[in-house]
Design an enzyme around this catalytic site. Structure first.
Site, PDB file in Angstrom:
ATOM      1  N   GLU A  49      33.241  40.704  43.728  1.00  0.00           N
ATOM      2  CA  GLU A  49      32.570  41.873  44.981  1.00  0.00           C
ATOM      3  C   GLU A  49      31.669  42.673  44.022  1.00  0.00           C
ATOM      4  OE1 GLU A  49      32.553  42.092  47.685  1.00  0.00           O
ATOM      5  OE2 GLU A  49      34.760  41.657  48.961  1.00  0.00           O
ATOM      6  N   LYS A  83      27.694  51.246  45.371  1.00  0.00           N
ATOM      7  CA  LYS A  83      28.778  51.413  46.840  1.00  0.00           C
ATOM      8  C   LYS A  83      28.046  52.895  47.505  1.00  0.00           C
ATOM      9  CE  LYS A  83      31.591  50.109  50.137  1.00  0.00           C
ATOM     10  NZ  LYS A  83      33.251  49.337  50.671  1.00  0.00           N
ATOM     11  N   ASN A  92      28.278  43.232  53.250  1.00  0.00           N
ATOM     12  CA  ASN A  92      28.717  42.011  54.182  1.00  0.00           C
ATOM     13  C   ASN A  92      28.449  40.866  53.393  1.00  0.00           C
ATOM     14  OD1 ASN A  92      30.924  43.357  55.282  1.00  0.00           O
ATOM     15  ND2 ASN A  92      29.471  43.839  56.894  1.00  0.00           N
ATOM     16  N   HIS A 136      34.752  35.041  55.834  1.00  0.00           N
ATOM     17  CA  HIS A 136      35.835  35.528  57.197  1.00  0.00           C
ATOM     18  C   HIS A 136      36.261  34.382  57.985  1.00  0.00           C
ATOM     19  CE1 HIS A 136      35.243  40.316  56.992  1.00  0.00           C
ATOM     20  NE2 HIS A 136      35.589  39.646  55.813  1.00  0.00           N
ATOM     21  N   HIS A 145      40.198  37.434  49.866  1.00  0.00           N
ATOM     22  CA  HIS A 145      39.531  37.227  49.964  1.00  0.00           C
ATOM     23  C   HIS A 145      37.776  37.228  49.121  1.00  0.00           C
ATOM     24  CE1 HIS A 145      36.116  40.028  52.547  1.00  0.00           C
ATOM     25  NE2 HIS A 145      36.971  40.421  51.027  1.00  0.00           N
TER      26      HIS A 145
HETATM   27  P1  NAD Z   1      45.193  42.608  47.954  1.00  0.00           P
HETATM   28  O1  NAD Z   1      45.656  44.118  48.827  1.00  0.00           O
HETATM   29  O2  NAD Z   1      46.467  41.778  48.645  1.00  0.00           O
HETATM   30  O3  NAD Z   1      46.104  42.546  46.290  1.00  0.00           O
HETATM   31  C1  NAD Z   1      45.705  41.585  45.850  1.00  0.00           C
HETATM   32  C2  NAD Z   1      47.565  41.883  45.021  1.00  0.00           C
HETATM   33  O4  NAD Z   1      47.373  41.597  43.412  1.00  0.00           O
HETATM   34  C3  NAD Z   1      48.267  41.549  45.845  1.00  0.00           C
HETATM   35  O5  NAD Z   1      49.473  40.619  45.937  1.00  0.00           O
HETATM   36  C4  NAD Z   1      48.861  43.287  45.344  1.00  0.00           C
HETATM   37  O6  NAD Z   1      50.258  43.527  45.079  1.00  0.00           O
HETATM   38  C5  NAD Z   1      48.863  42.630  44.007  1.00  0.00           C
HETATM   39  N1  NAD Z   1      48.017  43.733  43.118  1.00  0.00           N
HETATM   40  C6  NAD Z   1      47.446  45.061  43.610  1.00  0.00           C
HETATM   41  N2  NAD Z   1      47.470  45.860  42.184  1.00  0.00           N
HETATM   42  C7  NAD Z   1      48.082  44.915  41.205  1.00  0.00           C
HETATM   43  C8  NAD Z   1      48.295  45.601  39.995  1.00  0.00           C
HETATM   44  N3  NAD Z   1      47.376  46.296  39.032  1.00  0.00           N
HETATM   45  N4  NAD Z   1      49.457  43.887  39.777  1.00  0.00           N
HETATM   46  C9  NAD Z   1      49.602  43.433  40.136  1.00  0.00           C
HETATM   47  N5  NAD Z   1      49.013  43.272  41.189  1.00  0.00           N
HETATM   48  C10 NAD Z   1      48.833  43.943  41.443  1.00  0.00           C
HETATM   49  O7  NAD Z   1      44.295  42.143  47.718  1.00  0.00           O
HETATM   50  P2  NAD Z   1      42.506  43.069  47.483  1.00  0.00           P
HETATM   51  O8  NAD Z   1      42.333  42.008  46.549  1.00  0.00           O
HETATM   52  O9  NAD Z   1      43.119  44.285  45.806  1.00  0.00           O
HETATM   53  O10 NAD Z   1      41.536  42.880  48.996  1.00  0.00           O
HETATM   54  C11 NAD Z   1      41.898  43.130  49.892  1.00  0.00           C
HETATM   55  C12 NAD Z   1      42.033  43.092  50.914  1.00  0.00           C
HETATM   56  O11 NAD Z   1      40.924  43.922  50.805  1.00  0.00           O
HETATM   57  C13 NAD Z   1      41.055  42.204  52.380  1.00  0.00           C
HETATM   58  O12 NAD Z   1      42.342  42.191  53.259  1.00  0.00           O
HETATM   59  C14 NAD Z   1      40.191  42.985  51.959  1.00  0.00           C
HETATM   60  O13 NAD Z   1      39.657  43.004  53.868  1.00  0.00           O
HETATM   61  C15 NAD Z   1      39.860  44.749  52.113  1.00  0.00           C
HETATM   62  N6  NAD Z   1      38.631  44.818  52.495  1.00  0.00           N
HETATM   63  C16 NAD Z   1      38.376  46.140  52.719  1.00  0.00           C
HETATM   64  C17 NAD Z   1      36.952  46.232  51.804  1.00  0.00           C
HETATM   65  C18 NAD Z   1      36.981  47.980  52.920  1.00  0.00           C
HETATM   66  O14 NAD Z   1      36.237  48.851  52.611  1.00  0.00           O
HETATM   67  N7  NAD Z   1      37.927  48.983  53.551  1.00  0.00           N
HETATM   68  C19 NAD Z   1      36.447  46.184  51.349  1.00  0.00           C
HETATM   69  C20 NAD Z   1      36.811  44.488  50.621  1.00  0.00           C
HETATM   70  C21 NAD Z   1      37.512  43.787  51.055  1.00  0.00           C
HETATM   71  N1  GLY Z   2      33.278  46.266  52.074  1.00  0.00           N
HETATM   72  C1  GLY Z   2      31.684  46.130  53.466  1.00  0.00           C
HETATM   73  C2  GLY Z   2      32.304  47.969  53.280  1.00  0.00           C
HETATM   74  O1  GLY Z   2      32.381  48.484  53.631  1.00  0.00           O
HETATM   75  O2  GLY Z   2      30.784  48.266  54.144  1.00  0.00           O
END
Ligand code: NAD
Ligand code: GLY
Length: 363
Positions: free
Chosen positions: A184, A226, A244, A251, A264
């Protein structure tokens, strides 16, 4: 500590970025005027950081209700959301009780959606603990859950009151998750900030090595990018769609292989290589730039070859994308590194060609 602002008039909020911020009550207190907060976390992050956060808040007289969810993208659904509502109701949380997300993007999206909908909306605070959440998902107010037919299909825009990013939490993040976050970081450079892309090429190895200065800079520059996009287009009627890049393809990969199989950020990296390949086939970005993209992902230990699902399956899954309008796919493509655009008329033959050989990428 470095503080940025997301400027959204009366909903503007700070993003505090620094080492050890979980121990800084003064960053939390302005947002917790009523002495109580519901902390949503999971079974991985809770044991690592919940007690530390609770101690910080309790020493300032703030009571915490902990809601500990199962870990994993496969739990980003209605059932888990309901367990948050159960806990909020059982603990008599009212309209003034803020919800604080302590975790990665899954927790942020779930807790944020709960905050957007519980009693028609309660205050929300993001404390992101993955690199991906610190550079992307905690900022901008997108919240939601997955539907079996598509990712992030049910949700709401709900801006936090503050984002408090403690970079020390990255010490415990697994290597694979760190790499997923770098995908990202690279994205911002690709869509709108060529200098930042060049910086990520030079610093990919330091980011992987968790060099604090490199992480701090990557998070700050990502959040600045952002914030600017969100300030210009909060509800994604235009420029915000560029965030995106790689996601329509990504996805489809996540959905086809089962949520949680590819991370992701991994799916976004391989998806971006497909988007770059299509852009190049359309005579836009140069082959040399596609090679730079592949190289930076390889440096960050991210996948560059998408799985071979067959072009028809890709198209079926990509048709579920939220950017589809009137049945027409809208893809984010690249004119060059640092310049992305929304393309509603990519030639089908070229798209099918790229999707038929998804593992093909420059060496
Ligand atoms: P996640 O939240 O699943 O975290 C990844 C893993 O790391 C999990 O197992 C979690 O428990 C673990 N973890 C988290 N912090 C930790 C730490 N400090 N130490 C050890 N382990 C830790 O995944 P992610 O990559 O953070 O997020 C992916 C999600 O975010 C997806 O669902 C995606 O759709 C969403 N997303 C949302 C937006 C938005 O704008 N809202 C943007 C991008 C992605
Ligand atoms: N990660 C895409 C958005 O926040 O728009």
């Amino acid at each position: 500590m470095h503080t940025l602002t997301v400027g959204l008039a009366d909903r503007s909020y700070p993003i505090h970025i620094g080492h050890g911020l979980l121990a800084r009550p003064e960053l939390f207190l302005p947002h917790l005027p009523h002495g109580k907060v519901a902390v949503v976390t999971n079974t991985t992050v809770g044991p690592l950081y919940l007690e530390r956060l609770k101690a910080t808040l309790e020493q300032s007289g703030i009571g915490t209700i902990a809601v500990v969810l199962p870990d994993g993208e496969q739990h980003k659904n209605w059932e888990t959301l309901n367990t948050i509502f159960d806990a909020l109701l059982q603990n008599r949380c009212d309209r003034r009780t803020p919800i604080l997300a302590l975790g990665g993007g899954v927790i942020g999206d779930l807790a944020g959606f709960a905050a957007a909908t519980y009693m028609r909306g309660v205050p929300f605070i993001q404390v992101p603990t993955t690199l991906l959440a610190q550079v992307d998902s905690s900022v901008g107010g997108k919240t939601g859950i997955n539907h079996p037919l598509g990712k992030n299909m049910v949700g709401a825009f709900w801006q936090p009151l503050a984002v408090i990013t403690d970079t020390a939490t990255l010490d415990t993040l697994p290597d694979r998750e760190l790499s997923a976050g770098i995908a990202e970081v690279v994205k911002y450079g690709l869509i709108r900030d060529a200098d930042f892309f060049a910086w990520s090429e030079r610093h990919a190895t330091e980011l992987l090595g968790r060099r604090p200065e490199a992480l701090q800079e990557a998070i700050s520059r990502s959040c600045r990018n952002k914030a600017e996009v969100v300030e210009a287009d909060e509800r994604e009627t235009g420029e915000r769609a560029l965030l995106n890049l790689g996601h329509t393809f990504g996805h489809a990969i996540e959905n086809a292989l089962g949520y949680g199989s590819w991370l992701h950020g991994e799916a976004v990296a391989a998806g971006t290589v497909l988007a770059a390949g299509l852009s190049s086939a359309m005579g836009l970005i140069t082959e040399a730039d596609v090679e730079r993209i592949v190289r930076v992902y390889r440096l960050a230990r991210l996948p560059v070859a998408a799985p071979d699902l067959g072009a028809d399956r890709y198209l079926e899954l990509m048709g579920l994308d939220k950017k589809v309008q009137g049945g027409r796919l809208r893809l984010i493509l690249l004119r060059r590194i640092g310049e992305a655009f929304v393309c509603g008329d990519a030639p089908e033959a070229l798209l099918k060609g790229v999707l038929s050989h998804p593992a093909h990428c420059p060496s």
